[in-house]
Motif scaffolding. Structure first.
Motif, PDB file in Angstrom:
ATOM      1  N   GLN A  14       0.814  -1.214   0.000  1.00  0.00           N
ATOM      2  CA  GLN A  14       0.000   0.000   0.000  1.00  0.00           C
ATOM      3  C   GLN A  14       0.851   1.270   0.000  1.00  0.00           C
ATOM      4  N   LEU A  15       2.041   1.207   0.601  1.00  0.00           N
ATOM      5  CA  LEU A  15       2.946   2.350   0.541  1.00  0.00           C
ATOM      6  C   LEU A  15       3.412   2.573  -0.896  1.00  0.00           C
ATOM      7  N   LEU A  16       3.659   1.483  -1.597  1.00  0.00           N
ATOM      8  CA  LEU A  16       4.018   1.587  -3.008  1.00  0.00           C
ATOM      9  C   LEU A  16       2.883   2.238  -3.792  1.00  0.00           C
ATOM     10  N   ALA A  17       1.640   1.872  -3.473  1.00  0.00           N
ATOM     11  CA  ALA A  17       0.488   2.485  -4.143  1.00  0.00           C
ATOM     12  C   ALA A  17       0.459   3.990  -3.904  1.00  0.00           C
ATOM     13  N   ALA A  18       0.727   4.407  -2.669  1.00  0.00           N
ATOM     14  CA  ALA A  18       0.739   5.836  -2.357  1.00  0.00           C
ATOM     15  C   ALA A  18       1.785   6.574  -3.182  1.00  0.00           C
ATOM     16  N   MET A  19       2.986   6.002  -3.279  1.00  0.00           N
ATOM     17  CA  MET A  19       4.066   6.657  -4.021  1.00  0.00           C
ATOM     18  C   MET A  19       3.773   6.696  -5.519  1.00  0.00           C
ATOM     19  N   VAL A  20       3.161   5.642  -6.041  1.00  0.00           N
ATOM     20  CA  VAL A  20       2.806   5.620  -7.460  1.00  0.00           C
ATOM     21  C   VAL A  20       1.745   6.677  -7.754  1.00  0.00           C
ATOM     22  N   LEU A  21       0.758   6.793  -6.871  1.00  0.00           N
ATOM     23  CA  LEU A  21      -0.293   7.790  -7.072  1.00  0.00           C
ATOM     24  C   LEU A  21       0.280   9.211  -7.055  1.00  0.00           C
ATOM     25  N   ILE A  22       1.232   9.479  -6.147  1.00  0.00           N
ATOM     26  CA  ILE A  22       1.883  10.794  -6.110  1.00  0.00           C
ATOM     27  C   ILE A  22       2.647  11.043  -7.414  1.00  0.00           C
ATOM     28  N   MET A  29      -8.230  13.718  -9.168  1.00  0.00           N
ATOM     29  CA  MET A  29      -8.861  12.484  -8.691  1.00  0.00           C
ATOM     30  C   MET A  29      -7.875  11.565  -7.962  1.00  0.00           C
ATOM     31  N   LEU A  30      -6.590  11.917  -8.000  1.00  0.00           N
ATOM     32  CA  LEU A  30      -5.572  11.103  -7.333  1.00  0.00           C
ATOM     33  C   LEU A  30      -5.225  11.624  -5.939  1.00  0.00           C
ATOM     34  N   TYR A  31      -5.605  12.842  -5.609  1.00  0.00           N
ATOM     35  CA  TYR A  31      -5.125  13.479  -4.383  1.00  0.00           C
ATOM     36  C   TYR A  31      -5.622  12.789  -3.110  1.00  0.00           C
ATOM     37  N   VAL A  32      -6.908  12.525  -3.017  1.00  0.00           N
ATOM     38  CA  VAL A  32      -7.447  11.857  -1.824  1.00  0.00           C
ATOM     39  C   VAL A  32      -6.885  10.442  -1.678  1.00  0.00           C
ATOM     40  N   PRO A  33      -6.883   9.630  -2.740  1.00  0.00           N
ATOM     41  CA  PRO A  33      -6.302   8.291  -2.610  1.00  0.00           C
ATOM     42  C   PRO A  33      -4.842   8.292  -2.171  1.00  0.00           C
ATOM     43  N   MET A  34      -4.024   9.195  -2.728  1.00  0.00           N
ATOM     44  CA  MET A  34      -2.597   9.160  -2.396  1.00  0.00           C
ATOM     45  C   MET A  34      -2.346   9.588  -0.950  1.00  0.00           C
ATOM     46  N   VAL A  35      -3.093  10.565  -0.460  1.00  0.00           N
ATOM     47  CA  VAL A  35      -2.912  11.017   0.924  1.00  0.00           C
ATOM     48  C   VAL A  35      -3.368   9.940   1.905  1.00  0.00           C
ATOM     49  N   LEU A  36      -4.528   9.369   1.651  1.00  0.00           N
ATOM     50  CA  LEU A  36      -5.056   8.344   2.543  1.00  0.00           C
ATOM     51  C   LEU A  36      -4.135   7.133   2.610  1.00  0.00           C
ATOM     52  N   MET A  37      -3.643   6.677   1.451  1.00  0.00           N
ATOM     53  CA  MET A  37      -2.791   5.481   1.444  1.00  0.00           C
ATOM     54  C   MET A  37      -1.454   5.750   2.126  1.00  0.00           C
ATOM     55  N   PHE A  38      -0.938   6.959   2.007  1.00  0.00           N
ATOM     56  CA  PHE A  38       0.322   7.282   2.675  1.00  0.00           C
ATOM     57  C   PHE A  38       0.140   7.260   4.192  1.00  0.00           C
TER      58      PHE A  38
END
Length: 568
Positions: free
Chosen positions: A476-484, A499-508
């Motif tokens: 999930q940390l990898l997902a956060a970094m990919v989204l950023i 549309m990526l901002y909320v997902p990347m912050v939450l996953m981080f």
């Protein structure tokens, strides 16, 4: 809760999401059906191979639909079926599918570059190096966990020495799969076989392998299978995609679709009731909390960083038309979400299936035992449903065991290839530079594969159960970094990325919380409660600290670039 209603509701939501939100992303980001894709422009017969969209879809789905869609939802149901269901549906539509499609889109639009190479272009060389190092460490965790899982599934003997026919037959079928896939790949290389003739031949081969494997089981110990699994993934990592990995994924997809279809039909026929509690509270009986545990336990099925590596490292090099990307990237993730919901329905209905007689007593007791694994629960449930068609339960359990091992094995050979590529790209020199002799050796595909598999093997000695908690957090940390990173790519290239901002912050936030909790727990074993073991806890502690450090550094570089960058 009626299981059929729950499954139908999920299917409706996912179909609407594909037709509406998926197409919205296509329209917002832009796709050119007339553009020359990297697979066509750089065709080399090994990694860049223009491929039919259904075959690419099969590769993507087979690679991402590993053990996670079965294991995660079952483990997360300690909080009840409702939190697991909501996270799978919401996460799949707005987090996972967006990430998978975004990674595929960015790679295809960037000449088939991997996520690390895209990061170098839009964030910088330091960010690229850190990302590839993180990816390599992550892939070692996946290799260790899945290799141990597959070897355990193929183990032909119980602790008491009794023969386990379903496991041995599944192993036999898997061996056949390797050689039949290679023969299938060679045939497709010589003969232009597409459409229904290709589908029919694939189904015939699968039925034949199942029949032969059940008739001639192969008995070997778990240790033997560990060695054989690593030998297999070595060759799967270095051989051309068209020879082994591609055709194997294509054939395996029929297994997945067959499993899903059989389970769905079984649910329709039995109309089971989900009898496990909808919500058990914010704290489980084991002491874990809903946040962040739910969000790192269910990765595949909701959002998984590993998927982005498949999208950008392999699938993007096979897409021959940009219009295929929605189906491959967004569609395959939604199908995985549907599989996760199916798991929730079947496992949540086990007590009801026993009560109504769908599961015989022996099978039900095995599935409902405290020691039963998520695979055992799901396999037993589907076996009971499929048995309604007249199939002997012994055959059904064998076939389901094969399906489950295929789920893990297809991800395992994909991640071994990605591990090799990440290792090579970490040492990649700037264009125009001459690599040193040492770098030339390290980036050799055979050497880099051996190094990656060696460290993966060392981690596997700790066992699947010990390594899985780190897998969820790292994934999930990898997902956060990919989204950023995707947000930076979209902003710099003049596309909307809000549309990526909320997902990347939450996953981080989720993953950093989970990793800190893991480090705290291991340190407590070392300094307070005792029971600290170097081979398992020591390696986990080192890897967890490394993941946190790399995650913070990558996020710092990426976020700074996101804030300061301007559209080209």
């Amino acid at each position: 809760m009626n299981g059929l209603l729950l499954l139908g509701l999920a299917a409706l939501i996912l179909v609407v999401a594909y037709l509406c939100y998926g197409r919205y992303l296509v329209k917002t980001w832009g796709i050119d059906p007339n553009a020359t894709t990297p697979a066509v422009a750089k065709e080399d017969g090994t990694d860049f191979v223009p491929t039919n969209k259904w075959s690419v879809f099969a590769h993507q789905f087979s690679s991402i639909a590993g053990a996670g869609p079965v294991t995660g939802p079952v483990m997360a149901m300690v909080f009840g079926w409702l939190p697991a269901f909501l996270w799978v549906v919401i996460g799949g539509v707005f987090f996972g599918a967006v990430q998978d499609f975004g990674a595929l889109y960015a790679s295809v639009k960037s000449e088939g570059k991997s996520m690390g190479q895209i990061i170098e272009k839009y964030i910088g060389r330091t960010g690229k190096k850190l990302f590839f190092l993180f990816c390599w460490v992550f892939t070692l965790i996946v290799i260790a966990a899945f290799a141990d899982m597959v070897a355990g599934t193929f183990n032909g003997f119980s602790a008491e020495g009794a023969k386990l026919a379903p496991n041995a037959s599944a192993a036999s079928i898997s061996i056949l799969y390797v050689f039949v896939a290679m023969a299938f790949g060679l045939l497709l290389r010589k003969v232009d076989l597409e459409g229904w003739p290709k589908v029919v031949l694939g189904i015939v081969l699968i039925v034949a392998m199942l029949a032969v494997g059940i008739k001639f089981p192969v008995y070997a110990t778990k240790t033997t299978w560990i060695y054989l699994v690593f030998v297999y993934i070595f060759f799967a990592s270095v051989t051309p995609m068209w020879l082994l990995k591609g055709p194997r994924d294509y054939l395996t997809t029929f297994l997945f679709i067959g499993m899903i279809a059989a389970a769905v039909v079984g649910v329709f026929l039995s109309n089971p009731t989900v009898t496990v509690p909808a919500f058990t509270g914010f704290k489980s009986a084991t002491g874990s909390y809903l946040f962040p545990t739910l969000f790192v336990t269910i990765a595949c099925g909701a959002v998984s960083g590993f998927h982005s590596l498949v999208s950008s490292e392999t699938s993007s090099k096979m897409v021959k038309n940009e219009k295929d990307m929605l189906q491959v990237g967004y569609g395959s993730m939604l199908l995985e979400s549907l599989l996760a919901v199916l798991v929730i329905v079947i496992v949540g209905s086990l007590p009801n299936l026993k009560q109504t007689g769908v599961l015989d007593t022996a099978l039900a007791n095995m599935a409902l035992a405290d020691t039963a694994t998520p695979f055992t629960k799901f396999s037993a449930g589907v076996t009971g449903l499929v048995a309604q068609f007249g199939l002997p339960q012994s055959w059904g359990l064998c076939i389901m065991t094969m399906f489950v091992s295929a789920l893990a094995l297809t991800s395992l050979d994909a991640v071994a290839r990605i591990s090799r590529m990440s290792f090579q790209e970490f040492f990649e020199v700037e264009e125009g530079e001459t690599p040193s002799q040492l770098v030339s050796v390290l980036t050799n595909k055979y050497v880099s594969t051996l190094i990656s598999l060696f460290f993966g093997y060392l981690l596997s000695l700790g066992g699947y159960v010990n390594i899985w908690p780190l897998f969820g957090s790292a994934n999930q940390l990898l997902a956060a970094m990919v989204l950023i990173s995707l947000a930076v790519f979209l902003k710099v290239t003049g596309r909307k990325g809000f549309m990526l901002y909320v997902p990347m912050v939450l996953m981080f936030v989720v993953t950093m919380t989970a990793l800190v909790q893991a480090i705290y727990g291991i340190c407590m074993k070392l300094f307070v409660t005792g029971g600290f073991m170097i081979m398992t806890d020591g390696l986990q502690l080192v890897v967890a600290i490394l993941l946190v450090a790399l995650g913070l550094m990558i996020t710092f570089h990426s976020t700074g670039k996101l804030v300061n960058s301007k559209a080209e």
